[in-house]
Scaffold this motif. Structure first.
Motif, short mmCIF file in Angstrom:
data_model
loop_
_atom_site.label_atom_id
_atom_site.label_comp_id
_atom_site.label_asym_id
_atom_site.label_seq_id
_atom_site.Cartn_x
_atom_site.Cartn_y
_atom_site.Cartn_z
N THR A 4 -31.58 36.45 71.27
CA THR A 4 -32.85 36.54 70.54
C THR A 4 -33.39 35.13 70.34
OG1 THR A 4 -31.80 36.30 68.40
CG2 THR A 4 -31.98 38.54 69.27
N GLN A 7 -31.29 33.25 67.80
CA GLN A 7 -29.99 32.78 68.36
C GLN A 7 -30.19 31.55 69.23
OE1 GLN A 7 -29.08 36.61 70.10
NE2 GLN A 7 -27.32 36.91 68.75
N ALA A 33 -36.95 33.13 74.75
CA ALA A 33 -36.45 34.50 74.63
C ALA A 33 -37.37 35.48 75.34
CB ALA A 33 -36.31 34.88 73.16
#
Ligand code: SF4
Length: 448
Positions: A4, A7, A33
């Motif tokens: 994501t 992340q 992403a």
């Protein structure tokens, strides 16, 4: 599975320096992403973070390279079930089968005929990539000689198909520079073939009796350190093959199953008794979700529709194919040559330019950027409106190249002629034909 944005953000330097083209690391992470940015755009990512990101962002289905030179290609690397979700990346490889007991002359003739199957379409050269060489009688020397011949005398990549380890080894050595795909590791020979593929650095196909067996074999070979695998679920029955392809695509994408995260190889040539039916099966498998389809032969009436289908399915649906805006010279035009204008949708450009060329009347073709929309669509979207086209004609510099002020617009855009004339008061706007096939006659009539 992809990371994501948050992340990814945690792995970035968080200095918000803006050198990647967006103001903050968070914005860059979100773009990464969404697949709208490349990691290389940030010069400050640590090696450790780069490694983690590369590993985590690797496509759930591994990309496998096959062949070398002109017809080298990649299969796999896919990230979605349906092309409208994003796009499909690596077109299905098309292969035709020859046997190792085929006479040299017959093989020559096949290769020559197959090599000629190349089609120009929207500026691309459409052609098949592979020859599948099958060891039919266990004659290792003949198998290796045929592999060498195909590698040296054609541009095709190779699939080497044999159950004989020594024959496979000899053939692989005879055409190692072509990076052939070895076919196929099974429950009986997986260790030997795995060792051969690893030693030679070649991709390896696995053939199992079912998807469940494929998982076990794939895990075994992965543990041996093999990375470039291609999966054959073993079925030759249409319904089962279709189902297997869907399962093999879905498992890594939706369930994170890395054992099935590899492209597939399929054999329409072993599923039908004639090329017509093979072609229909191949058409299904190109759409869902074969990495390679192997046919018994290449024949123009079978191959051309498959190549076109493949082109359409593997074209990014979010990015229309375009050509660059500008002035295109066709046939060496001079100051008296006609001037035509149309949109930058690739298909429009190639059809119109082909017809103009076919007319043998040297012409100027103005291509306007309509974001890849065809004439009707661009007109309906306001991107090929009279004032916009008029402004483009004024700015593109065509007035410096011709001694007249006449411009031909597509018949389907006749409605823009009034607004164009307002924008270009010195020009005569001529409405051309609706159908591009009428352009040669139209230009010849004008020339008279
Ligand atoms: Fe952050 Fe790197 Fe972009 Fe700078 S270049 S803002 S550090 S992501």
């Amino acid at each position: 599975m992809g990371l994501t944005g948050i992340q990814i953000f945690k792995l970035l330097p968080k200095t918000n320096c803006g050198e990647c083209g967006v103001p903050t690391c968070l914005a860059f992470a979100m773009n990464l992403a969404a697949g709208k940015a490349e990691l290389d755009a940030c010069p400050y990512v640590s090696d450790e973070a780069r490694e983690k990101l590369a590993e985590a962002s690797a496509p759930p289905i591994r990309q496998v390279a096959i062949g070398a030179g002109e017809r080298a290609f990649k299969i796999g690397g896919e990230t979605v079930m349906f092309r409208h979700e994003k796009t499909f990346y690596n077109p299905t490889g098309l292969a035709a089968m020859v046997s190792s007991d085929m006479g040299s002359e017959e093989l020559d003739n096949k290769l020559k005929a197959w090599n000629a199957f190349q089609y120009e379409r929207v500026g691309l050269n459409l052609r098949p990539e592979l020859v599948a060489l099958k060891d039919t009688n266990g004659d290792g020397a003949a198998f290796a000689a045929a592999a060498k011949k195909i590698a040296e005398e054609s541009e095709f990549g190779l699939i080497l198909m044999s159950e004989n380890l020594d024959a496979l080894k000899a053939a692989a050595e005879a055409c190692a520079n072509k990076k052939p795909l070895l076919y196929a590791a099974t429950g009986e020979n997986a260790e030997d073939l795995g060792a051969l593929a690893k030693e030679k650095g070649l991709p390896l196909a696995i053939k199992a009796e079912s998807v469940e067996d494929l998982i076990a074999l794939s895990d075994k070979l992965t543990e041996m350190g093999l990375k470039d695998l291609v999966l054959d679920s073993g079925s030759r029955e249409i319904r089962q093959v279709f189902q297997d392809q869907v399962v093999i695509r879905r498992a890594p994408l939706k369930a994170g199953n890395r054992s099935l995260g590899f492209p597939t190889i399929t054999f329409p040539c072993e599923m039908a008794s004639n090329l017509d039916v093979e072609t229909m099966i191949a058409a299904m498998l190109i759409a869902k979700y074969a990495g390679i389809v192997v046919l018994s032969d290449f024949r123009g009436d079978s191959l051309f529709p498959l190549l076109l289908e493949r082109l359409n399915i593997f074209t990014d649906p979010q990015r229309p194919m375009t050509v660059t805006q500008g002035i295109y010279e066709i046939g060496g035009p001079d100051e008296n040559s006609p001037v035509l204008v149309t949109t930058n949708f690739s298909l429009t450009y190639f059809i119109v330019s082909g017809e103009v060329e076919g007319s043998r009347i040297p012409s100027w073709l103005l291509i306007m950027d309509t974001e890849g929309l065809s004439v009707m669509t661009a007109w309906a979207a306001g991107k090929f409106a009279g004032d916009v086209v008029g402004t483009f004609v004024k700015k593109c510099g065509i007035a410096d190249k011709v001694a007249h002020k006449k411009i031909i617009i597509p018949g389907y855009a006749a409605a823009i002629s009034g607004d164009m004339e307002e924008e270009l008061p010195d020009w005569e706007v001529i409405i051309g034909p609706r159908d591009a096939s009428l352009i040669p006659k139209f230009l010849k009539d004008m020339a008279k």
